[in-house]
Design an enzyme around this catalytic site. Sequence first.
Site, PDB file in Angstrom:
ATOM      1  N   LYS A   1     104.965  24.309  64.375  1.00 61.27           N
ATOM      2  CA  LYS A   1     106.035  23.738  65.156  1.00 61.27           C
ATOM      3  C   LYS A   1     107.023  24.924  64.002  1.00 61.27           C
ATOM      4  O   LYS A   1     107.235  26.186  63.408  1.00 61.27           O
ATOM      5  CB  LYS A   1     106.469  22.911  64.443  1.00 61.27           C
ATOM      6  CG  LYS A   1     106.099  22.325  63.072  1.00 61.27           C
ATOM      7  CD  LYS A   1     106.139  20.973  61.937  1.00 61.27           C
ATOM      8  CE  LYS A   1     105.266  20.118  63.667  1.00 61.27           C
ATOM      9  NZ  LYS A   1     105.967  18.922  64.404  1.00 61.27           N
TER      10      LYS A   1
ATOM     11  N   THR B   1     108.031  17.253  69.820  1.00 53.40           N
ATOM     12  CA  THR B   1     107.421  17.426  71.609  1.00 53.40           C
ATOM     13  C   THR B   1     105.837  17.899  70.746  1.00 53.40           C
ATOM     14  O   THR B   1     105.331  17.335  71.815  1.00 53.40           O
ATOM     15  CB  THR B   1     108.096  17.809  72.452  1.00 53.40           C
ATOM     16  OG1 THR B   1     108.273  19.289  71.902  1.00 53.40           O
ATOM     17  CG2 THR B   1     109.001  17.707  73.076  1.00 53.40           C
TER      18      THR B   1
ATOM     19  N   LYS C   1     102.450  17.033  73.420  1.00 53.10           N
ATOM     20  CA  LYS C   1     101.098  17.440  73.630  1.00 53.10           C
ATOM     21  C   LYS C   1      99.371  17.810  73.274  1.00 53.10           C
ATOM     22  O   LYS C   1      99.379  17.629  73.172  1.00 53.10           O
ATOM     23  CB  LYS C   1     102.149  19.201  73.770  1.00 53.10           C
ATOM     24  CG  LYS C   1     103.233  19.284  74.407  1.00 53.10           C
ATOM     25  CD  LYS C   1     103.661  20.611  73.515  1.00 53.10           C
ATOM     26  CE  LYS C   1     104.793  20.708  73.801  1.00 53.10           C
ATOM     27  NZ  LYS C   1     105.518  21.461  73.230  1.00 53.10           N
TER      28      LYS C   1
END
Length: 777
Positions: free
Chosen positions: A510, A618, A622
């Site tokens: 991230k 998000t 996933k």
Amino acid sequence: MNYDCTLILKWTEAQLKYTYDVSLQEATAQQLHEALGQAIMMSISDNWNRSKHTRLHQRKAYYISAEYLIGRLVYSNMYNLGILDEMKQLFAERGVDLAILEDVEDAALGNGGLGRLAACFLDSAASCNIPLSGYGLRYRFGLFKQKFDKNGSQMEAADDWTKFGDPWSYRRYNHTVKVEFPDHTVLAVPYDVPVIGYGTQNINTLRLWQCEAEEELDFNAFNDQDYLRALAQKNKAEDITRVLYPNDSTWEGKRLRIKQQYVLSSASLQDMLRVHKSAHGNDLSRFADYYAVQLNDTHPAMSIPELIRLLMKEGMDFEQSFAIAQKTFSYTNHTVMGEALEKWNLDLLRSVVPEIVDIILRIDEKLRREHPGLSIVRDNTAHMASLSVYVGTYVNGVAEIHSQILKDDLFHQWYEVFPERFQNKTNGVTPRRWMGLCNPELTQLIKYRIGGDFLKDLDRLAKLKPMIDDDMVRQFNDIKRVKKEQLCKVIAKREGVQLNPDFVFDVQVKRLHEYKRQLMNAISIVDIYFRLKNGELPNFQPTAFIFGAKSAPGYARAKAIIRYINRIARMINGDPEVSDKLKVVFVQNYNCSYAEHIIPAADISEQISPAGTEASGTGNMKLMLNGAVTLGTLDGANVEIAKEAGMENEYIFGHTVEQIQAVRDGYCARDVYNSDHHLRRALDTLVDGTVPTDHEQSELYHALLDGASWHKADHYFVLLDYPSYIEAKLRANQDYADRIGFGRKCLLNIANGAKFSSDRTIAQYAEEIWHIKPTQY
């Protein structure tokens, strides 16, 4: 509509011969990508045009976003068209492996989750036949390319993503609009990117604006040999869309950011008004009946005063224009962090867009008159989030906990006055790209078990739950190992690090930010390393810790964290005593394509921000859908993931929002440090020379323990949450030894992941915010 793959191959060969004078077998990856892309664009052109005209006279929605992290399109476009496997076979028969297209760069027109979410939403809208178009900016250089130097420091290089062409967009110069500033006028030239629906004839459009000069060359200045002045207007215009998020630490940098946002807003609204006039005539009084506009965070908030300005320019008065704007716009908030909520000094804003300032002041005056106590302008500063809440129909957060925080805290005064405007729309991800395309092995297993194609109806995943037996778990574990083997090859090639696919793969991928607490993860790895060296963890399951992240170029602390993790990796990977137990790798230039390799291979998904800081996330979705358990706090969408899959199938740790609030004022980081010798020993490596130390690492250490001038010690509660974090991390590691039991947890995450499809999210936006219906084909 069926597409003729043989014809696409023929057109590809013709393009290669015409443009590059090479055969299919001689073409480079970039040449093949360009030719194949053009061939596919030709094959979809009739269908794309039909899709546009089908919804010309109906109500439709527009998504305005500064970012679209669309990634590499060639595989996903062929997948959504249903031709990927056949095209691979046809090319293989001609001696060409389409895997060479892995060498083609991503289109990195986004920074992280915000931009990737926008791309997922467009994919879902197209696949669900929802009339949604996107507007954005076509940055000449996208998010920078990242490399690490010998010291482990992040080095940035320009991302020249169109260097070898851009086959996935059409330049629509006939729809060019002018955007005026006090000192110059620029042309906003649209480039249209098709958004191809999966399992449907529908193709939506993402329109990206590129800034160009009205006059490319001042010929008189050139003739006078004043070459800089000759190109001054060209450079001034092109600078606006030259780079995604230019450094805004100076006055001029801030002015450039404002110009970007104004071009995005003005060009998009001028385009909408043009379309409205062509479909409904010059009467703009019913504009809001036909157009719903979603502002993706505050970057496009200038659209609000700009629409009012444009309507007033058409002859409406302020009140009528304001009423139309309020019915047209809705606003998605993506952060509760004050520094990320845009605020513009009015003097600065007036130097770039003076008319916009005048309208903001009129809006503020109206607000103060109607609702004393509320304001948009405070201390000579325009608060764009306040503007977006006031002049809009709806405001939404992106996870249940986040939306509640908006109502309880961030926008509490607004919520008390306008409670009917506030909604929640939990984010989602497209299962086509993040399951079907990146994990075909898992997709086939699920299809075999539940029958049919679930990628447009993720609710069907629930059928897996009664089927999860030991045999299915073993099949899943075999697939997970295949994905690990594939990732190991990629990492060996790109990073030069050899990983063992039998290790646990613990992943944190991230954007690099202090609140995402990659530093806490790093400290725990050092802690585990020391414990292994001392024989304190005899049953530790061998683990590879995988990081992927980019830091903003000017973010010194984030860059120091990257450097520290890379130095830890060098120390651990070079120690033969732990080589059979521990590996650490920080992959370079993490992007969508890298994510497609990493996410299916992950066993443990680290989502470790302090409760109340991450709006949603998000990446967590996933990873869940690909069968990773969540090691995380009750923050963002983690709350809903744990609720859907069951707390017993995740590893939840840390203080809740309420608990953090209760201890915040009296919290002393040094007390935690002094009471935990494992933590103290690991944390001291920031300064004691165990790993190479520098000033920025030392500053990290003191920021955790002593604070800084702008905030208290351990601002993001790394030390506060550490004891429960390391306990949960080691518990997950021990549970992995039971491969059947752990695999069952992973499968239950998949089976309970339906809520996190962006198809569900976009359908809720369509029904509850935009009030639009799918187009029938």
